[in-house]
Scaffold this motif. Structure first.
Motif, mmCIF file in Angstrom:
data_model
loop_
_atom_site.group_PDB
_atom_site.id
_atom_site.type_symbol
_atom_site.label_atom_id
_atom_site.label_comp_id
_atom_site.label_asym_id
_atom_site.label_seq_id
_atom_site.Cartn_x
_atom_site.Cartn_y
_atom_site.Cartn_z
ATOM 1 N N GLY B 16 -5.781 -4.761 6.977
ATOM 2 C CA GLY B 16 -5.940 -6.394 6.715
ATOM 3 C C GLY B 16 -7.161 -6.273 5.319
ATOM 4 N N GLN B 17 -7.845 -5.226 5.167
ATOM 5 C CA GLN B 17 -8.669 -5.046 4.088
ATOM 6 C C GLN B 17 -8.297 -5.069 2.929
ATOM 7 N N GLN B 18 -8.947 -5.240 1.738
ATOM 8 C CA GLN B 18 -8.628 -5.091 0.470
ATOM 9 C C GLN B 18 -9.107 -3.923 -0.177
ATOM 10 N N ALA B 19 -8.348 -3.257 -1.056
ATOM 11 C CA ALA B 19 -8.770 -2.212 -1.691
ATOM 12 C C ALA B 19 -8.679 -2.063 -3.150
ATOM 13 N N THR B 20 -9.792 -1.787 -3.858
ATOM 14 C CA THR B 20 -9.808 -1.921 -5.414
ATOM 15 C C THR B 20 -10.058 -0.418 -5.914
ATOM 16 N N LEU B 21 -8.936 0.148 -6.862
ATOM 17 C CA LEU B 21 -8.881 1.411 -7.090
ATOM 18 C C LEU B 21 -8.958 1.160 -8.746
ATOM 19 N N ASN B 79 -4.223 -5.945 -1.327
ATOM 20 C CA ASN B 79 -4.602 -6.857 -0.632
ATOM 21 C C ASN B 79 -3.983 -6.709 0.767
ATOM 22 N N ALA B 80 -4.437 -7.354 1.903
ATOM 23 C CA ALA B 80 -3.884 -7.260 3.184
ATOM 24 C C ALA B 80 -3.162 -5.825 3.482
#
Lengths: 113, 115
Positions: B16-21, B79-80
């Motif tokens: 459910g969280q967001q990740a940024t790479l 996202n999500a």
């Protein structure tokens, strides 16, 4: 849909052997075919082939493309344990697939001392 | 000359969280590509950016997005997050527009784990 099939899926050889890895493809608007070696994470670029019948060589590795029969081979002579890796082929296409590499599932090569 | 660099090396997120790479291409390269490599699967094309614009995307849902900055570095946002998003995310760069016109070089990847 674009399709890439590599064979064999895995190969176990001893140092000094010669191996041939195969890649057949069905890709619309074919532009070129790239070979990579993946050991742990980052695939390492080996060759890019655009013309049929012209062999590219780098040390013990060589590769050739047949655009009529839609396949490429990667040869490794006098294999060493450092050649153990997954070898990936990836045709590049134009049209709606422009900019995209379609990777095969890879050939796992294991070289024993 | 520095190769393609990616950060972070590892990332653990909750569903459910967001990740940024993030990805920095080889100096002078204008094209950046993102690929997903899930365990046991091949590399799947995600996105291609060139000169700041998204040029092509693979068969992934819209919650996979990104951007390319004026210095040609790039960011992939997921996202999500779902458990199935756990994978190695690889970034590549090339000198000219479009892999296949020229060689594409890969970074070491970001291992994303969703728990």
């Amino acid at each position: 849909e674009d399709k890439v099939v590599q064979s064999p899926l895995s190969l176990v050889v001893h140092e000094g052997d010669t191996v041939t890895l195969n890649c057949s493809y069905e890709v619309t608007n074919f532009r070129s075919l790239l070979w990579y070696k993946q050991e742990k994470k980052a695939p390492t670029f080996l060759f890019m082939l655009t013309s049929s019948g012209i062999e590219k060589k780098s040390g013990r590795l060589s590769s050739i493309l047949d655009k009529k029969e839609l396949f490429s081979i990667l040869n490794i002579t006098a294999t060493q344990t450092g050649d153990s890796a997954v070898y990936l082929c990836a045709p590049a296409a134009g049209g709606t697939s422009y900019g995209k590499l379609t990777f095969g599932q890879g050939t796992i090569l294991t070289v024993h001392p | 000359e520095a190769g393609v660099t990616q950060s972070p090396t590892h990332l653990i997120k909750t569903r459910g969280q967001q990740a940024t790479l993030r990805c920095s291409p080889i100096s002078g390269h204008t094209s950046v590509y993102w690929y997903q490599q899930a365990l046991g699967l091949g590399l799947q094309f995600l996105l291609w950016y060139d000169e700041g614009e998204e040029r092509n995307r693979g068969n992934f849902p819209p919650r996979f997005s990104g951007r390319q900055f004026p210095n040609y570095s790039s960011e992939l946002n997921v996202n999500a997050l779902e458990l199935e998003d756990s994978a190695l995310y690889l970034c590549a760069s090339s000198l000219y527009r479009g892999a296949g016109n020229t060689e594409a070089f890969f970074g070491q990847g970001t291992r994303l784990t969703v728990v």
